[in-house]
Design a protein around this motif. Structure first.
Motif, short mmCIF file in Angstrom:
data_model
loop_
_atom_site.label_atom_id
_atom_site.label_comp_id
_atom_site.label_asym_id
_atom_site.label_seq_id
_atom_site.Cartn_x
_atom_site.Cartn_y
_atom_site.Cartn_z
N LYS A 129 28.35 -3.97 21.20
CA LYS A 129 27.32 -3.14 21.81
C LYS A 129 26.69 -2.19 20.79
CE LYS A 129 26.61 0.23 25.54
NZ LYS A 129 27.26 0.99 26.64
N GLY A 130 25.36 -2.15 20.76
CA GLY A 130 24.64 -1.28 19.85
C GLY A 130 24.21 -1.93 18.56
N ALA A 131 24.79 -3.09 18.22
CA ALA A 131 24.42 -3.81 17.01
C ALA A 131 23.10 -4.56 17.24
CB ALA A 131 25.52 -4.80 16.63
N PRO A 132 22.40 -4.96 16.18
CA PRO A 132 21.15 -5.70 16.36
C PRO A 132 21.34 -6.97 17.18
CG PRO A 132 21.35 -4.94 14.09
CD PRO A 132 22.66 -4.65 14.74
N TYR A 133 20.42 -7.20 18.08
CA TYR A 133 20.43 -8.37 18.96
C TYR A 133 19.80 -9.53 18.18
CZ TYR A 133 19.25 -11.13 23.18
OH TYR A 133 19.12 -12.11 24.12
N ARG A 134 20.64 -10.44 17.73
CA ARG A 134 20.26 -11.46 16.77
C ARG A 134 19.70 -12.72 17.44
NH1 ARG A 134 25.06 -12.13 12.46
NH2 ARG A 134 23.49 -13.58 11.71
N SER B 80 20.58 0.05 9.58
CA SER B 80 19.59 -0.99 9.88
C SER B 80 20.23 -2.35 10.09
CB SER B 80 18.55 -1.08 8.75
OG SER B 80 19.17 -1.46 7.53
N THR B 81 21.49 -2.51 9.68
CA THR B 81 22.21 -3.76 9.90
C THR B 81 23.70 -3.46 9.92
OG1 THR B 81 22.38 -6.08 9.18
CG2 THR B 81 22.39 -4.38 7.45
N LYS B 82 24.46 -4.36 10.54
CA LYS B 82 25.88 -4.11 10.72
C LYS B 82 26.69 -5.32 10.29
CE LYS B 82 28.83 -1.73 14.10
NZ LYS B 82 28.93 -1.28 15.52
N HIS B 83 27.68 -5.09 9.40
CA HIS B 83 28.57 -6.15 8.92
C HIS B 83 30.01 -5.68 9.05
CE1 HIS B 83 25.30 -8.58 7.23
NE2 HIS B 83 24.80 -7.46 6.76
N ASN B 84 30.84 -6.55 9.62
CA ASN B 84 32.25 -6.21 9.78
C ASN B 84 32.45 -4.84 10.43
OD1 ASN B 84 33.02 -8.65 8.51
ND2 ASN B 84 32.76 -7.69 6.49
N ARG B 85 31.65 -4.60 11.47
CA ARG B 85 31.72 -3.36 12.26
C ARG B 85 31.34 -2.11 11.48
NH1 ARG B 85 36.72 -4.00 16.58
NH2 ARG B 85 36.29 -6.16 17.14
N GLN B 86 30.71 -2.28 10.34
CA GLN B 86 30.28 -1.13 9.54
C GLN B 86 28.76 -1.15 9.39
OE1 GLN B 86 32.24 -0.59 5.72
NE2 GLN B 86 30.41 0.39 4.86
N TRP B 87 28.16 0.00 9.64
CA TRP B 87 26.71 0.12 9.51
C TRP B 87 26.31 0.24 8.05
CZ3 TRP B 87 23.24 -1.00 12.99
CH2 TRP B 87 23.56 -0.92 14.35
N ASN B 88 25.22 -0.42 7.69
CA ASN B 88 24.60 -0.27 6.38
C ASN B 88 23.12 0.04 6.58
OD1 ASN B 88 26.79 -2.71 5.78
ND2 ASN B 88 26.64 -1.19 4.15
N LEU B 89 22.56 0.76 5.62
CA LEU B 89 21.12 1.01 5.61
C LEU B 89 20.53 0.27 4.41
CD1 LEU B 89 18.81 2.31 7.07
CD2 LEU B 89 19.26 4.44 5.89
N PHE B 90 20.60 -1.06 4.47
CA PHE B 90 20.08 -1.89 3.39
C PHE B 90 18.55 -1.88 3.36
CE2 PHE B 90 24.00 -4.91 3.35
CZ PHE B 90 24.73 -3.94 2.70
N ASP B 91 17.93 -1.66 4.52
CA ASP B 91 16.47 -1.66 4.62
C ASP B 91 15.98 -0.23 4.42
OD1 ASP B 91 16.08 -4.55 5.99
OD2 ASP B 91 17.85 -3.54 6.81
N GLN B 92 15.13 -0.07 3.41
CA GLN B 92 14.73 1.28 3.03
C GLN B 92 13.27 1.33 2.60
OE1 GLN B 92 17.75 3.12 0.28
NE2 GLN B 92 18.84 1.21 0.68
N ILE B 93 12.73 2.55 2.58
CA ILE B 93 11.39 2.82 2.08
C ILE B 93 11.47 3.98 1.10
CG2 ILE B 93 9.06 3.58 2.69
CD1 ILE B 93 9.41 2.18 5.38
N LEU B 94 11.08 3.75 -0.13
CA LEU B 94 11.06 4.78 -1.16
C LEU B 94 9.61 5.10 -1.49
CD1 LEU B 94 13.59 3.08 -3.65
CD2 LEU B 94 14.12 4.30 -1.54
N ILE B 95 9.32 6.34 -1.81
CA ILE B 95 7.94 6.74 -2.08
C ILE B 95 7.87 7.57 -3.35
CG2 ILE B 95 7.31 6.67 0.36
CD1 ILE B 95 7.50 9.73 0.40
#
Length: 323
Positions: A295-300, A247-262
């Motif tokens: 390319k492919g990272a979020p368009y900020r 969901s976001t990219k830092h230092n060319r590494q993808w993270n899934l910091f944004d989540q939904i738990l149920i």
């Protein structure tokens, strides 16, 4: 270029979408002496003008109106938001071009966050009725033993198309000073969410709970795993992250910091109750940088002080529930 995704998809009234979106510094253009918003005025180094503000509102509104539409044929019922300056920007957002046709209301409380950003919830008033809302502060100390202010956790309880659900909205402390160095802050937020869940289930053991947010931790990190393991939650996002997706990219590494738990009772089948159907990252191509080294990272909207005119540094995430 005119972007028109997901047209002519039939509306599914038996499906509802719950989403979360970190909007990347949704500030108005006015200087608020009580907030750290000096960069977001027309005369600041970022030149945050009304024209740029309106453009961001339109872009964010377009994104939100399409989250989950591929599956449901309609806009989301409930959307948690992060990096919101105040109630004004929420009002401006839900009255912007792509959201104005829908009957969105909102829940927001000012938090003591040092950056002047809050979490909020917008909801379709035609399918969700708020019964109760409440902010919860996170008590942190800095190295000098002084209060270290961050975003509140927001609880909104309501009726989703006839069924009571509890939505907990989060934006936990960042990793700016290092992941390990700041882990205790996110663990404190995790503990607070656990307390909220315990309070809810003490009153109603069968309560249906949805925890959404930018946790600044991935699904495998301690703060998230402990919530899942200790409070009867399921994290459908665990299988979505990969080396080339997040969901976001830092230092060319993808993270899934944004989540939904149920809560796991969303898996109990019933003819007239909502059950979990699917979850995903809303990472459509129009939200991405389309060329170059990123390319492919979020368009900020901004990269540092440079205006890019994009959407956000995060992709939204969402879950679809079926009745």
């Amino acid at each position: 270029m005119i972007i028109k995704p997901f047209e002519n998809i039939p509306v599914r009234n038996d499906l509802q979408t719950v989403a979360f979106y970190n909007t990347e510094n949704l500030f108005d253009t006015f200087n608020d002496k009580l907030k750290y918003d000096n960069d977001f005025t027309p005369k600041s180094i970022k030149k945050w003008t009304p024209k740029r503000y309106d453009k961001k509102l339109r872009k964010l509104g377009f994104v939100i109106s399409n989250i989950g539409k591929r599956e449901t044929g309609k806009h989301p019922a409930v959307v948690g938001l992060a990096e919101i300056e105040n109630a004004k920007v929420i009002k401006d957002l839900i009255s912007s071009k792509h959201l104005e046709p829908f009957n969105y209301g909102y829940v927001h409380y000012n938090s003591p966050d040092e950056r002047g950003i809050d979490v909020a919830l917008i909801y379709d008033k035609d399918v969700f009725q708020v019964l109760h809302s409440e902010p919860f502060s996170i008590e942190l100390k800095n190295d000098k033993g002084l209060p270290d202010y961050t975003r509140d956790v927001l609880l909104v309880s309501g009726i989703l198309d006839g069924e009571k659900v509890h939505v907990i909205v989060n934006h936990w402390s960042s990793r700016r000073e290092g992941a390990k160095e700041t882990e205790h802050k996110r663990m404190a937020s995790s503990d607070k969410v656990g307390e909220i869940i315990s309070s809810i289930t003490l009153e109603d053991p069968e309560a249906k709970i949805i925890v959404i947010g930018d946790f600044n931790d991935d699904p495998h990190n301690n703060s998230i795993k402990r919530l899942v393991d200790n409070y009867g939650l399921f994290n459908p996002m665990e299988t979505l992250r990969s080396f080339n997706r997040g969901s976001t990219k830092h230092n060319r590494q993808w993270n899934l910091f944004d989540q939904i738990l149920i809560s796991t009772n969303f898996f109990k089948t019933s003819d007239n109750l909502y059950e979990y159907s699917l979850s995903n990252i809303f990472d459509e191509d129009f939200l991405k940088i389309f060329e170059g080294r990123y390319k492919g990272a979020p368009y900020r909207t901004y990269v540092g002080q440079r205006y890019k005119g994009g959407y956000s540094d995060h992709f939204p995430v969402y879950a679809v529930f079926k009745k």
